[in-house]
Design a protein around this motif. Structure first.
Motif, PDB file in Angstrom:
ATOM      1  N   ALA A  27     -23.826 -10.196 -40.151  1.00  0.00           N
ATOM      2  CA  ALA A  27     -24.560 -10.634 -41.340  1.00  0.00           C
ATOM      3  C   ALA A  27     -23.893 -11.891 -41.889  1.00  0.00           C
ATOM      4  CB  ALA A  27     -24.593  -9.538 -42.397  1.00  0.00           C
ATOM      5  N   TYR A  28     -24.582 -12.549 -42.804  1.00  0.00           N
ATOM      6  CA  TYR A  28     -24.027 -13.753 -43.416  1.00  0.00           C
ATOM      7  C   TYR A  28     -23.029 -13.409 -44.508  1.00  0.00           C
ATOM      8  CZ  TYR A  28     -23.811 -17.807 -46.512  1.00  0.00           C
ATOM      9  OH  TYR A  28     -23.381 -18.815 -47.326  1.00  0.00           O
TER      10      TYR A  28
ATOM     11  N   VAL B 167     -30.847  -7.201 -47.823  1.00  0.00           N
ATOM     12  CA  VAL B 167     -31.711  -6.792 -46.713  1.00  0.00           C
ATOM     13  C   VAL B 167     -31.304  -5.407 -46.217  1.00  0.00           C
ATOM     14  CG1 VAL B 167     -32.472  -7.339 -44.373  1.00  0.00           C
ATOM     15  CG2 VAL B 167     -32.129  -9.181 -46.040  1.00  0.00           C
ATOM     16  N   THR B 168     -30.013  -5.211 -46.012  1.00  0.00           N
ATOM     17  CA  THR B 168     -29.495  -3.913 -45.577  1.00  0.00           C
ATOM     18  C   THR B 168     -28.664  -3.316 -46.696  1.00  0.00           C
ATOM     19  OG1 THR B 168     -29.455  -4.552 -43.241  1.00  0.00           O
ATOM     20  CG2 THR B 168     -28.038  -2.721 -43.904  1.00  0.00           C
TER      21      THR B 168
ATOM     22  N   GLY C  55     -27.396 -14.084 -34.511  1.00  0.00           N
ATOM     23  CA  GLY C  55     -27.028 -12.794 -35.089  1.00  0.00           C
ATOM     24  C   GLY C  55     -26.145 -11.944 -34.206  1.00  0.00           C
TER      25      GLY C  55
ATOM     26  N   VAL D 194     -26.681  -9.455 -46.566  1.00  0.00           N
ATOM     27  CA  VAL D 194     -27.739 -10.456 -46.452  1.00  0.00           C
ATOM     28  C   VAL D 194     -27.505 -11.215 -45.150  1.00  0.00           C
ATOM     29  CG1 VAL D 194     -28.153 -10.703 -48.913  1.00  0.00           C
ATOM     30  CG2 VAL D 194     -26.424 -12.125 -47.826  1.00  0.00           C
ATOM     31  N   PHE D 195     -28.576 -11.753 -44.589  1.00  0.00           N
ATOM     32  CA  PHE D 195     -28.506 -12.393 -43.278  1.00  0.00           C
ATOM     33  C   PHE D 195     -28.916 -13.848 -43.365  1.00  0.00           C
ATOM     34  CE2 PHE D 195     -29.083  -7.900 -42.768  1.00  0.00           C
ATOM     35  CZ  PHE D 195     -28.243  -7.564 -41.715  1.00  0.00           C
TER      36      PHE D 195
ATOM     37  N   ARG E   9     -31.473 -12.435 -39.000  1.00  0.00           N
ATOM     38  CA  ARG E   9     -32.136 -11.213 -39.466  1.00  0.00           C
ATOM     39  C   ARG E   9     -33.168 -10.812 -38.404  1.00  0.00           C
ATOM     40  NH1 ARG E   9     -35.425 -10.699 -45.240  1.00  0.00           N
ATOM     41  NH2 ARG E   9     -36.347  -8.649 -44.849  1.00  0.00           N
ATOM     42  N   ASN E  10     -32.668 -10.329 -37.298  1.00  0.00           N
ATOM     43  CA  ASN E  10     -33.558  -9.936 -36.201  1.00  0.00           C
ATOM     44  C   ASN E  10     -33.399  -8.443 -35.956  1.00  0.00           C
ATOM     45  OD1 ASN E  10     -31.016 -10.095 -34.545  1.00  0.00           O
ATOM     46  ND2 ASN E  10     -31.383 -12.289 -34.780  1.00  0.00           N
TER      47      ASN E  10
ATOM     48  N   ASN F 163     -30.583  -6.845 -36.227  1.00  0.00           N
ATOM     49  CA  ASN F 163     -29.453  -6.338 -37.008  1.00  0.00           C
ATOM     50  C   ASN F 163     -29.837  -5.335 -38.092  1.00  0.00           C
ATOM     51  OD1 ASN F 163     -26.962  -7.618 -35.958  1.00  0.00           O
ATOM     52  ND2 ASN F 163     -28.034  -9.518 -36.431  1.00  0.00           N
ATOM     53  N   PRO F 164     -30.798  -5.641 -38.970  1.00  0.00           N
ATOM     54  CA  PRO F 164     -31.143  -4.663 -40.017  1.00  0.00           C
ATOM     55  C   PRO F 164     -31.693  -3.355 -39.462  1.00  0.00           C
ATOM     56  CG  PRO F 164     -31.946  -6.851 -40.603  1.00  0.00           C
ATOM     57  CD  PRO F 164     -31.517  -6.918 -39.175  1.00  0.00           C
TER      58      PRO F 164
END
Length: 244
Positions: free
Chosen positions: A163-164, A211-212, A30, A173-174, A179-180, A182-183
């Motif tokens: 992010a992805y 997610v975010t 990430g 979305v990650f 997804r550690n 980052n959000p």
């Protein structure tokens, strides 16, 4: 509402001297390598930004990403949990030379301080670090017969995250372990810039998978084939590349 940023130099133009910058990642997972390197490119060209306070899980590895940012002398203070990571040579040398300040924070406390910053919670209590040097000078209260240390929220001027996938409205979305931090960091910064592998049209991402939410993101820049820190270090990469 279109938060698409045309290129990496434009994406990092929001970072100025003396700012607090959160940088996502858990080790290399990430980590927004391209955003960090774009920031270094700007520094090499202009001498700015510098005197940054950086919040990250560790102190970087090798000579790329966060380690390269530190090696350029751009970071005045590092707030992290693991300064002794896989190959922290750059940070270690600068720290021992008195060229960078360290604020050591237990990992769970670091995550909660960032979450609190995003949630608007000025402080919270945790038993972690009680009785250690890390609790020195901090208020302590007793709850149900157990001492708890008061920790303050942690906020930033800018968050650089990876992010992805993202849409033009900034919804993210990650990819798995990316997804550690980052959000959390996206919520705790005044300005959040995300590099994503693909930018899609609004409505393409299932709302249940977001997610975010885009309300926390001010810029999205596409990096179709992002580098992985561990791959760069296995190749003995250095950034900026050194003359042969």
């Amino acid at each position: 509402m279109d938060k698409t940023v045309s290129d990496l130099p434009t994406a990092v133009a929001v970072v100025e001297d003396g700012m607090t910058v959160m940088i996502g990642g858990f080790g290399g997972s990430g980590a927004p390598i391209e955003l960090i390197h774009a920031l270094i490119d700007r520094f090499v060209a202009t001498g700015a930004p510098k005197n940054l306070t950086v919040v990250n899980n560790n102190a970087g590895n090798g000579h790329v990403g966060l380690a390269a940012l530190i090696e350029q002398g751009m970071v005045a203070k590092l707030i992290c949990s693991f300064p002794r990571s896989a190959d922290p040579k750059v940070f270690t040398e600068r720290y021992l030379a008195g060229e960078i300040e360290l604020e050591l924070v237990p990992q769970g406390t670091l995550a909660e301080r960032i979450r609190a910053g995003g949630a608007g919670i000025p402080a919270f209590y945790t038993p972690t670090s009680y009785g250690t040097d890390l609790a020195e000078g901090k208020p302590v209260e007793e709850f149900d017969g157990r001492p708890y240390v008061r920790e303050n929220w942690l906020k930033a001027d800018v968050a650089l995250i990876k992010a992805y996938k993202g849409d033009r409205l900034g919804n993210l979305v990650f990819n798995k372990a990316a997804r550690n931090f980052n959000p959390l960091m996206a919520t705790a910064a005044a300005v959040t810039v995300a590099q994503v592998t693909e930018i899609v049209e609004p409505g393409t991402i299932d709302p249940e998978a977001v997610v975010t939410p885009g309300i926390f993101v001010q810029g999205v820049v596409a990096v179709a084939d992002p580098a992985q820190e561990e791959d760069l270090n296995r190749a003995n990469a250095v950034y900026p590349p050194r003359a042969a």
